[in-house]
Enzyme design. Sequence first.
Site, PDB file in Angstrom:
ATOM      1  N   ARG A   1      30.160  20.657  30.010  1.00  0.00           N
ATOM      2  CA  ARG A   1      28.625  20.294  29.758  1.00  0.00           C
ATOM      3  C   ARG A   1      27.881  21.504  29.795  1.00  0.00           C
ATOM      4  O   ARG A   1      28.377  22.624  30.467  1.00  0.00           O
ATOM      5  CB  ARG A   1      28.221  19.414  30.929  1.00  0.00           C
ATOM      6  CG  ARG A   1      28.775  18.176  30.778  1.00  0.00           C
ATOM      7  CD  ARG A   1      27.883  17.200  29.643  1.00  0.00           C
ATOM      8  NE  ARG A   1      28.417  15.800  29.666  1.00  0.00           N
ATOM      9  CZ  ARG A   1      29.754  15.467  28.989  1.00  0.00           C
ATOM     10  NH1 ARG A   1      30.482  16.007  28.325  1.00  0.00           N
ATOM     11  NH2 ARG A   1      29.990  14.032  28.943  1.00  0.00           N
TER      12      ARG A   1
ATOM     13  N   GLY B   1       7.322  13.342  35.743  1.00  0.00           N
ATOM     14  CA  GLY B   1       8.878  13.364  35.813  1.00  0.00           C
ATOM     15  C   GLY B   1       9.224  14.723  36.040  1.00  0.00           C
ATOM     16  O   GLY B   1       8.614  15.877  36.078  1.00  0.00           O
ATOM     17  N   LEU B   2      10.702  14.731  35.898  1.00  0.00           N
ATOM     18  CA  LEU B   2      11.037  16.180  35.835  1.00  0.00           C
ATOM     19  C   LEU B   2      10.826  17.132  34.673  1.00  0.00           C
ATOM     20  O   LEU B   2      10.596  18.238  34.964  1.00  0.00           O
ATOM     21  CB  LEU B   2      12.968  15.851  35.671  1.00  0.00           C
ATOM     22  CG  LEU B   2      13.779  17.195  35.358  1.00  0.00           C
ATOM     23  CD1 LEU B   2      13.676  17.996  36.635  1.00  0.00           C
ATOM     24  CD2 LEU B   2      15.076  16.772  35.055  1.00  0.00           C
TER      25      LEU B   2
ATOM     26  N   TYR C   1      19.839   4.218  25.125  1.00  0.00           N
ATOM     27  CA  TYR C   1      18.967   5.217  25.046  1.00  0.00           C
ATOM     28  C   TYR C   1      18.660   6.038  23.878  1.00  0.00           C
ATOM     29  O   TYR C   1      17.759   6.648  23.380  1.00  0.00           O
ATOM     30  CB  TYR C   1      19.204   6.076  26.413  1.00  0.00           C
ATOM     31  CG  TYR C   1      18.162   7.227  26.640  1.00  0.00           C
ATOM     32  CD1 TYR C   1      17.101   7.150  27.090  1.00  0.00           C
ATOM     33  CD2 TYR C   1      18.808   8.667  26.375  1.00  0.00           C
ATOM     34  CE1 TYR C   1      16.232   8.255  27.402  1.00  0.00           C
ATOM     35  CE2 TYR C   1      17.983   9.525  26.590  1.00  0.00           C
ATOM     36  CZ  TYR C   1      16.718   9.661  26.990  1.00  0.00           C
ATOM     37  OH  TYR C   1      16.041  10.533  27.518  1.00  0.00           O
TER      38      TYR C   1
ATOM     39  N   ASP D   1      34.340   9.307  31.922  1.00  0.00           N
ATOM     40  CA  ASP D   1      34.003  10.655  31.672  1.00  0.00           C
ATOM     41  C   ASP D   1      32.682  11.200  30.784  1.00  0.00           C
ATOM     42  O   ASP D   1      31.989  11.992  30.783  1.00  0.00           O
ATOM     43  CB  ASP D   1      35.306  11.476  30.997  1.00  0.00           C
ATOM     44  CG  ASP D   1      36.203  12.098  32.112  1.00  0.00           C
ATOM     45  OD1 ASP D   1      35.608  12.469  33.341  1.00  0.00           O
ATOM     46  OD2 ASP D   1      37.258  12.627  31.636  1.00  0.00           O
TER      47      ASP D   1
ATOM     48  N   TRP E   1      33.208  11.357  40.002  1.00  0.00           N
ATOM     49  CA  TRP E   1      33.299  10.340  38.826  1.00  0.00           C
ATOM     50  C   TRP E   1      34.180  11.132  37.855  1.00  0.00           C
ATOM     51  O   TRP E   1      33.771  12.349  37.264  1.00  0.00           O
ATOM     52  CB  TRP E   1      32.391   9.753  38.231  1.00  0.00           C
ATOM     53  CG  TRP E   1      31.728   8.603  39.089  1.00  0.00           C
ATOM     54  CD1 TRP E   1      32.071   8.193  40.350  1.00  0.00           C
ATOM     55  CD2 TRP E   1      30.913   7.571  38.628  1.00  0.00           C
ATOM     56  NE1 TRP E   1      31.568   7.224  40.832  1.00  0.00           N
ATOM     57  CE2 TRP E   1      30.855   6.625  39.733  1.00  0.00           C
ATOM     58  CE3 TRP E   1      30.329   7.265  37.241  1.00  0.00           C
ATOM     59  CZ2 TRP E   1      30.012   5.624  39.801  1.00  0.00           C
ATOM     60  CZ3 TRP E   1      29.439   6.197  37.377  1.00  0.00           C
ATOM     61  CH2 TRP E   1      29.465   5.161  38.292  1.00  0.00           C
TER      62      TRP E   1
ATOM     63  N   GLY F   1       4.132  11.641  30.968  1.00  0.00           N
ATOM     64  CA  GLY F   1       5.293  11.604  31.839  1.00  0.00           C
ATOM     65  C   GLY F   1       5.165  12.852  32.750  1.00  0.00           C
ATOM     66  O   GLY F   1       5.988  13.691  33.174  1.00  0.00           O
TER      67      GLY F   1
END
Length: 309
Positions: free
Chosen positions: A210, A14-15, A137, A270, A203, A11
């Site tokens: 977080r 990716g990030l 996930y 949320d 949203w 990977g």
Amino acid sequence: MNKDSKIYVAGHRGLVGSAIVRNLKKKGYNNLIYRTHQELDLTNQAEVREFFQREKPEYVFLAAAKVGGINANNTYPADFIYENLMIESNIIKAAHDYKVKKLLFLGSTCIYPKMAPQPIKEEYLLTDSLEETNEAYAIAKIAGLEMCKFYKKQYGDNFISCMPTNLYGPNDNFDLNNSHVLPALIRKFHEAKVNNAPNVEVWGTGKPLREFLYVDDMADGCVFLMENYDGLQHVNIGTGEELSIGELAQIVKEVVGYEGNVVFNSSMPDGTPRKLCDVSKLRELGWRHSVNLRDGLKVAYDWFNENYN
């Protein structure tokens, strides 16, 4: 790991994977191998086994995964569980069969129970129900983590796992349909600034709390664990600091330079009300983050400007 050890970063574009590659190179590791998805389909067991047989990597960072935000996880749960289960199963089994010296599996703090006590300790895994919006996930990631644990228990393989918190930085996904909250906010505020829009919709209520970790800090933590940790239990990687989505939106607004209004759409989900890592285990091992949120956001926004405009 030695500087010339053969290290496979799954990977790498990716990030997460790209940050691990940057960190390894910065520290002088010079024998890195990786493949694009076109060169190696990690969901294909035969291809993965042929790759391990031919290349014989000594160390593996398993950062490859199908990832996305609430909308993507809600819309494509079958894809998320299938692809992630296949990727991690193929790589972990091949790492065992072809005698990899050490493997680090990267999970995600979304694997913890939705209503886990805060801050979240490693031992809270599998103690309650998951958040519904990313359940597929999370189940796949839990399976990968448990695979590492069981291969370590049964065979003595040095397979370890870490749980990074919410990440951001260069090479993030800024697609509004399937990105995580922070890159989505960067793009929303940027486009609103460019178009002189009076409002930006965010949203949810803005109340969920977080934690956000700059991706190069995460990579440094991963390499630190690969060099210094061999335990059975996974390790949280985070800042131990939190803020509300509303506060985050305000900081992103300021970094981007948008001067309009922020409007919260409370009809949208949320997600988990609060998600903060207990990072005492990692700090006791001798590592802590170094990049604060505002500074990291400036770098992330500069990268977005250079690559999406």
